[in-house]
Structure formats: structure tokens, C-alpha cells
Design an enzyme around this catalytic site. Structure first.
Site, PDB file in Angstrom:
ATOM      1  N   HIS A 112      -4.357 -11.778  16.015  1.00  0.00           N
ATOM      2  CA  HIS A 112      -3.646 -10.917  16.663  1.00  0.00           C
ATOM      3  C   HIS A 112      -2.383 -11.403  16.680  1.00  0.00           C
ATOM      4  O   HIS A 112      -2.269 -12.544  16.991  1.00  0.00           O
ATOM      5  CB  HIS A 112      -4.254 -10.252  17.957  1.00  0.00           C
ATOM      6  N   ASP A 117       5.026  -8.560  24.749  1.00  0.00           N
ATOM      7  CA  ASP A 117       3.917  -7.911  25.215  1.00  0.00           C
ATOM      8  C   ASP A 117       3.981  -7.970  26.898  1.00  0.00           C
ATOM      9  O   ASP A 117       4.562  -8.846  27.513  1.00  0.00           O
ATOM     10  CB  ASP A 117       2.603  -7.818  24.578  1.00  0.00           C
ATOM     11  N   GLU A 155      -4.208  -6.012  17.875  1.00  0.00           N
ATOM     12  CA  GLU A 155      -5.712  -6.562  17.680  1.00  0.00           C
ATOM     13  C   GLU A 155      -6.042  -5.800  16.456  1.00  0.00           C
ATOM     14  O   GLU A 155      -5.603  -5.056  15.537  1.00  0.00           O
ATOM     15  CB  GLU A 155      -6.513  -6.021  18.675  1.00  0.00           C
ATOM     16  N   ASN A 168      -8.347 -14.037  16.581  1.00  0.00           N
ATOM     17  CA  ASN A 168      -8.559 -13.146  15.656  1.00  0.00           C
ATOM     18  C   ASN A 168      -7.568 -12.528  14.709  1.00  0.00           C
ATOM     19  O   ASN A 168      -7.807 -11.450  14.238  1.00  0.00           O
ATOM     20  CB  ASN A 168      -9.430 -11.711  16.589  1.00  0.00           C
TER      21      ASN A 168
HETATM   22  C1  F6R Z   1       1.399 -13.625  23.681  1.00  0.00           C
HETATM   23  C2  F6R Z   1       0.918 -12.965  22.623  1.00  0.00           C
HETATM   24  C3  F6R Z   1      -0.386 -13.357  21.925  1.00  0.00           C
HETATM   25  C4  F6R Z   1      -0.448 -15.069  21.987  1.00  0.00           C
HETATM   26  C5  F6R Z   1      -1.882 -15.311  21.244  1.00  0.00           C
HETATM   27  C6  F6R Z   1      -2.003 -16.771  21.132  1.00  0.00           C
HETATM   28  O1  F6R Z   1       2.738 -12.957  23.994  1.00  0.00           O
HETATM   29  O2  F6R Z   1       1.381 -11.923  22.436  1.00  0.00           O
HETATM   30  O3  F6R Z   1      -0.564 -12.824  20.796  1.00  0.00           O
HETATM   31  O4  F6R Z   1       0.621 -15.303  21.349  1.00  0.00           O
HETATM   32  O5  F6R Z   1      -2.971 -14.530  22.061  1.00  0.00           O
HETATM   33  O6  F6R Z   1      -2.174 -17.330  22.323  1.00  0.00           O
HETATM   34  P1  F6R Z   1      -2.275 -18.867  22.672  1.00  0.00           P
HETATM   35  O7  F6R Z   1      -0.822 -19.415  22.147  1.00  0.00           O
HETATM   36  O8  F6R Z   1      -2.757 -18.965  24.152  1.00  0.00           O
HETATM   37  O9  F6R Z   1      -3.358 -19.350  21.960  1.00  0.00           O
END
Ligand code: F6R
Length: 241
Positions: free
Chosen positions: A138, A67, A143, A136
Site C-alpha cells: 500500500h 492520509d 490497500e 502489502n
Molecule cells: C503513512 C502511510 C503509509 C505508510 C506505510 C509504511 O502516511 O500512508 O502508507 O507509509 O504503511 O509504514 P512504515 O513506514 O511504518 O513501515
């Protein structure tokens, strides 16, 4: 789904880096799907260390990231391009021309998304997709929703994600409201999926996503249907299962 228990964050990082390095050794021209966020930082640091020791060669690897924020230029230190360059690309011998993220500066969402789908298709699909897990549920910026989106799409970030990201920006107004993300079908088409999870604050979502019902309200739950998923999680993240 294989769940590998790590002692702590460092152990998780080493184990995950081992899975990625096995992929690169077995198929030097592989396509790695990569993630940003706090969780994989230690994994990238470990890969860099092994590269510096001469144990890993990324010269034939192609990377496609999950992303990118819409509207942030690559040189903004909060862009995911900047993150990847800082933590991995500039520190190993991957060919910059073979590192791909959605183009956050393409204002036409339809074009940005179809261009990125084409990049992934032209690369031949993803051999190993690395994922972090949002609180959540994702994965990428997919989301909670009523549907699983197929390909790359533009998402409006939820209030909780905007708040979670606020810590990286000077003010909440500066946090981008939209992002381009790979879709669930693209992630599910990866030959292998590697999920890294750390910390007690992720324990509830680990239980819900991997042991609860499969629902787009918890997007990561779809991974239960993938035939080759490895979750590397530390004891704290596994404390509820
Ligand atoms: C990152 C992404 C997100 C993260 C997720 C967990 O490219 O797409 O889905 O992997 O938000 O983030 P952290 O590792 O910061 O808890």
C-alpha cells in the site's frame, strides 16, 4: 525509476532528506506531499537538524499529507496531524496555515474527500511526494484492491493494517477502522515521487512492487509508470533485488 542504495536506516534518512532539501532550495514555495509511519521519522529529524543549522527555510512551503484516520481528533496522539506536528511542523518554520491533512473529524466522507481534493488542486498540485511502502504494497492507505482509486477517498482498513497499527493503541478496539487517503491518480500527478524503504521485512514487497507486474493488488507497482520516481532504500530492503 532511480533506486538509491543506502547503507542503513540513518543513511537512508540522510539521503532522502537531501532530496527533499534540494526541492525546497530549488523551489522555496514548493508543495511537499508528506507521509507518516516509522520510515520517514529519521528523514524528518534530519530536515529539522538542517533547519536548526540555518540551512533550510520552510517559510514558503505548503505541505499536504497522504492520509488521516477518520474519527480521530487532531490532539489524539495517534492522529497523523499529531505525528506531523510532533516530528516536523512544530520544529521548523513552516506556516501552520499551509500544512494540510484530510479532516479526520469530518463525518461526511464525500465532503472530507472533495474538500481535500480542492486543497491539493488550489495548492497547484504536488511538487514532491514522499511515500513509505506498506508490507502489502500500500501507498497512503491505498490497500490491495481491484482498482486504482483516483482522488481522495475513504477506505476501510484491512485486518492486516489494523493489526499492524494495533501497537500504537491501548487495545485493538481503539484502532480506527477507516481512513481518508489521497488517491493513486493524485500521487501519480506529483511531479516527483520519493519512496523511502528500510529493513529486511520490506525486501519481498520492494521486489514485488518495483520489479513485478503492475497491478492494483500491489498498489505501489503503479509507480513503475511514473516518470520521476526515486526510491531510497537501505541494503536490507534491497536484499532480494
Ligand atoms: C503513512 C502511510 C503509509 C505508510 C506505510 C509504511 O502516511 O500512508 O502508507 O507509509 O504503511 O509504514 P512504515 O513506514 O511504518 O513501515
Amino acid at each position: 525509476m532511480k533506486i538509491i542504495k543506502a547503507k542503513d536506516y540513518n543513511d537512508m534518512s540522510r539521503k532522502a532528506a537531501n532530496v527533499i532539501s534540494a526541492q525546497v532550495i530549488m523551489k522555496p514555495g514548493c508543495v511537499l506531499g508528506l507521509a507518516t509511519g516509522s520510515t520517514p521519522i529519521g528523514t524528518y529529524a534530519q530536515l529539522v537538524e538542517w533547519y536548526q543549522k540555518g540551512d533550510l527555510d520552510f517559510s514558503e512551503v505548503t505541505t499536504v499529507n497522504l492520509d488521516e484516520y477518520k474519527g480521530l481528533p487532531r490532539d489524539n496522539d495517534q492522529s497523523y496531524y499529531y505525528f506531523m506536528n510532533h516530528h516536523l511542523f512544530s520544529k521548523v518554520n513552516v506556516d501552520p496555515a499551509r500544512t494540510f491533512l484530510p479532516d479526520g473529524m469530518e463525518p461526511d466522507s464525500g465532503k472530507a474527500c472533495s474538500d481535500y481534493n480542492k486543497v491539493i488542486a488550489d495548492a497547484g498540485g504536488i511538487d514532491l511526494q514522499l511515500l513509505g511502502l506498506g508490507h502489502n504494497g500500500h501507498i497512503g492507505f491505498n490497500e490491495p484492491s481491484d482498482v486504482f482509486e483516483a482522488g481522495t477517498h475513504c477506505v476501510d482498513l484491512t485486518e492486516s493494517t489494523i493489526k499492524a497499527n494495533q501497537r500504537f493503541f491501548a487495545s485493538i478496539e481503539e484502532v480506527p477502522r477507516q481512513a481518508y487517503t489521497m488517491g493513486i491518480q493524485t500521487i501519480m500527478q506529483a511531479k516527483k515521487v520519493l519512496v523511502v524503504v528500510s529493513g529486511e521485512d520490506k525486501a519481498a514487497i520492494v521486489k514485488e512492487a518495483f520489479f513485478g507486474p503492475i497491478t492494483p493488488r500491489v498498489q505501489a507497482s503503479v509507480l513503475q509508470l511514473h516518470s520521476d520516481v526515486t526510491v531510497v532504500a537501505d541494503e536490507a530492503a534491497l536484499s532480494l533485488i
